[in-house]
Design an enzyme around this catalytic site. Structure first.
Site, PDB file in Angstrom:
ATOM      1  N   ARG A 196      -7.740  -4.272  -3.205  1.00 54.73           N
ATOM      2  CA  ARG A 196      -7.245  -3.141  -4.012  1.00 54.73           C
ATOM      3  C   ARG A 196      -8.229  -2.890  -5.158  1.00 54.73           C
ATOM      4  O   ARG A 196      -8.055  -3.396  -6.260  1.00 54.73           O
ATOM      5  CB  ARG A 196      -5.857  -3.464  -4.565  1.00 54.73           C
ATOM      6  CG  ARG A 196      -4.850  -3.720  -3.484  1.00 54.73           C
ATOM      7  CD  ARG A 196      -3.451  -3.938  -4.003  1.00 54.73           C
ATOM      8  NE  ARG A 196      -2.653  -4.538  -2.959  1.00 54.73           N
ATOM      9  CZ  ARG A 196      -2.202  -3.898  -1.881  1.00 54.73           C
ATOM     10  NH1 ARG A 196      -2.425  -2.617  -1.739  1.00 54.73           N
ATOM     11  NH2 ARG A 196      -1.513  -4.534  -0.965  1.00 54.73           N
ATOM     12  N   CYS A 223       0.832  -1.210   0.000  1.00 54.89           N
ATOM     13  CA  CYS A 223       0.000   0.000   0.000  1.00 54.89           C
ATOM     14  C   CYS A 223       0.863   1.255   0.000  1.00 54.89           C
ATOM     15  O   CYS A 223       0.547   2.251  -0.647  1.00 54.89           O
ATOM     16  CB  CYS A 223      -0.926   0.019   1.211  1.00 54.89           C
ATOM     17  SG  CYS A 223      -2.002  -1.411   1.279  1.00 54.89           S
TER      18      CYS A 223
END
Lengths: 220, 70
Positions: free
Chosen positions: A131, A54
């Site tokens: 995601r 991330c």
């Protein structure tokens, strides 16, 4: 023993749908979807703050922030972490790497926005958002949806390429072929009848056959 | 980044918005304050609730109370 099975039915948004409305706390104050009206918007979820993949994604988005802006596109991150966590993470990224995170991040602790957008995939994670990437046009319509698993970081150049492709299609009424990038030839829409099929071979397009013709775009 | 801090003071971006709100549209305020439209829209909601800004026909002006915050 009574067993209560709670089934929560949530319809995942589909391409062409109006993007689900929301009002959410973010690292830049309370924001609503309507605040982005008139701009393209990338809403993207990530599993958790202070995690490695991330962090690389946030840095990559931040480094291309000007490229998104050139395309009249705003960025909006999301995870189930809190606003203080988002602020601390963004500050940590800047302190450790020099990359400032300029876009807001939704703190979706109750998963309200994540549920509306279909960002929770229990088979992938019971607690975190996957995601997910949603591209919304200036009228609020969902134009692109991408899902990546927790272990695979996204390709931001691909997201930019898709914005270019959609904006080109909207502006010139054309389609874009595989691996198209800005400046490449575009696909002429398929003919609607035999007459237009015959006419198009005389148009000077680069045709494989009547159903697959390309042309150069003369950018305004 | 709410506009109004817990101690009643306002943020720098809120000051820029109030300074730019002289019977201006949101787009004009965004340009003058050098803030993205989404930030101006969300901040104006908060400033309207706090009576620091007024709206008439889609144009915004800072109230006397708002001017006192600058």
């Amino acid at each position: 023993m009574d067993v209560e099975t709670k089934i929560e039915e949530i319809r995942m948004p589909l391409l062409g749908d109006k993007a689900p409305d929301f009002e959410a706390q973010t690292s830049q104050g309370t924001l609503r979807l309507e605040d982005f009206k008139g701009s393209w918007l990338v809403i993207f979820s990530h599993p958790a703050d202070f995690t490695p993949v991330c962090t690389t994604e946030f840095m990559a988005f931040a480094q291309l922030y000007d490229e998104f802006h050139k395309r009249n596109c705003e960025l909006l991150g999301l995870s189930v972490d809190s606003v203080p966590s988002h602020i601390a993470w963004a500050r940590n990224i800047e302190e450790k790497t020099g990359v400032k995170i300029p876009f807001p991040i939704i703190a979706d602790g109750n998963k309200e926005v994540a549920k509306k957008y279909g960002m929770l995939h229990p088979g992938e994670s019971k607690t975190e958002t996957v995601r997910a990437t949603f591209l919304i046009d200036p009228e609020g319509t969902l134009r692109l949806i991408l899902y990546y698993p927790l272990t695979t970081g996204r390709n931001m150049q691909e997201i930019l390429r898709c914005i270019d492709a959609l904006q080109t299609s909207d502006k010139y009424n054309v389609a874009t072929p595989a691996n198209w990038k800005k400046g490449d030839k575009v696909v002429v829409p398929a003919p609607i009848d035999q007459e237009s099929a015959e006419a198009r071979v005389k148009e000077g397009y680069e045709c494989v056959d009547w159903y697959l013709c390309k042309k150069e775009l003369k950018e305004e | 980044m709410p506009c109004i801090l817990p101690d009643g003071n306002i943020t720098d971006s809120a000051k820029r918005i109030l300074s730019a709100a002289r019977d201006n549209s949101i787009e004009e305020i965004s340009g003058e304050a050098n803030l993205p439209l989404f930030r101006v829209r969300s901040s104006i909601r908060e400033l309207l609730d706090a009576n620091l800004i007024d709206e008439k026909d889609g144009r915004y002006s800072t109230t006397e109370e708002g001017k006192n915050k600058l």
